[in-house]
Scaffold this motif. Structure first.
Motif, mmCIF file in Angstrom:
data_model
loop_
_atom_site.group_PDB
_atom_site.id
_atom_site.type_symbol
_atom_site.label_atom_id
_atom_site.label_comp_id
_atom_site.label_asym_id
_atom_site.label_seq_id
_atom_site.Cartn_x
_atom_site.Cartn_y
_atom_site.Cartn_z
ATOM 1 N N GLY A 107 54.695 67.045 32.113
ATOM 2 C CA GLY A 107 53.431 66.366 32.381
ATOM 3 C C GLY A 107 52.647 65.925 31.165
ATOM 4 N N SER A 108 53.137 66.182 29.980
ATOM 5 C CA SER A 108 52.346 65.878 28.787
ATOM 6 C C SER A 108 52.284 64.387 28.459
ATOM 7 N N TYR A 109 53.083 63.580 29.087
ATOM 8 C CA TYR A 109 53.057 62.138 28.842
ATOM 9 C C TYR A 109 52.631 61.366 30.084
ATOM 10 N N SER A 110 51.919 62.024 30.986
ATOM 11 C CA SER A 110 51.470 61.380 32.218
ATOM 12 C C SER A 110 49.965 61.164 32.192
ATOM 13 N N ASP A 111 49.551 60.168 32.941
ATOM 14 C CA ASP A 111 48.133 59.900 33.117
ATOM 15 C C ASP A 111 47.883 59.704 34.607
ATOM 16 N N PRO A 112 47.203 60.633 35.262
ATOM 17 C CA PRO A 112 46.647 61.856 34.702
ATOM 18 C C PRO A 112 47.750 62.871 34.406
ATOM 19 N N PRO A 113 47.464 63.866 33.564
ATOM 20 C CA PRO A 113 48.468 64.898 33.295
ATOM 21 C C PRO A 113 48.963 65.496 34.612
ATOM 22 N N PHE A 114 50.267 65.537 34.760
ATOM 23 C CA PHE A 114 50.862 65.992 36.015
ATOM 24 C C PHE A 114 52.110 66.801 35.702
ATOM 25 N N PRO A 115 51.985 68.138 35.627
ATOM 26 C CA PRO A 115 53.155 68.976 35.343
ATOM 27 C C PRO A 115 54.045 69.097 36.590
ATOM 28 N N PHE A 116 55.026 68.225 36.678
ATOM 29 C CA PHE A 116 55.898 68.167 37.850
ATOM 30 C C PHE A 116 56.519 69.528 38.182
ATOM 31 N N GLN A 117 56.917 70.284 37.149
ATOM 32 C CA GLN A 117 57.609 71.546 37.406
ATOM 33 C C GLN A 117 56.702 72.560 38.098
#
Length: 130
Positions: A107-117
């Motif tokens: 998720g560190s390269y998503s907007d908004p931050p989204f930790p998929f795991q």
């Protein structure tokens, strides 16, 4: 402009989760700092011709044979693709794609931050980074 378009899209699709993932930045990080991620070569192609910093010649792509300056040359693959970011000067290697995938999933390269795991039941598929 992109952020504004994303904002408008999220507003108009209020029941949807619209997540932007910046894969370009992940790949740029790998090109610029390969050793920080367990790779040896950032910009040098594993499968190419020409040697040097890029091992790439647009006249002869990976697996092809051509006559250049009176000599027959073949763009061949390296023996250790797991050490490269670039497969052929155009595409990423399997090793780089795995690192890109891990970066997306945390998720560190998503907007908004989204930790998929944290939100998805992700299971390994039997592949490991060498």
């Amino acid at each position: 402009m992109l952020k504004e378009t994303l904002r408008q899209t999220r507003e108009s699709l209020s029941d949807a989760s619209v997540i932007y993932v910046d894969t370009h930045t992940v790949l740029l990080e790998l090109f610029q700092h390969p050793t920080s991620h367990g790779l040896k070569y950032g910009t040098k192609a594993c499968c190419g011709y020409g040697g040097g910093e890029y091992n790439f010649d647009p006249k002869v792509y990976c697996g092809n044979t051509k006559e250049i300056n009176g000599s027959t040359v073949t763009a061949t693959a390296c023996d250790d693709p797991y050490n490269y970011v670039s497969w052929d000067g155009i595409h990423a290697t399997e090793a780089a794609n795995k690192l890109i995938t891990f970066a997306i999933l945390n998720g560190s390269y998503s907007d908004p931050p989204f930790p998929f795991q944290e939100r998805c039941d992700l299971q390994p598929i039997g592949l490991s980074i060498s």
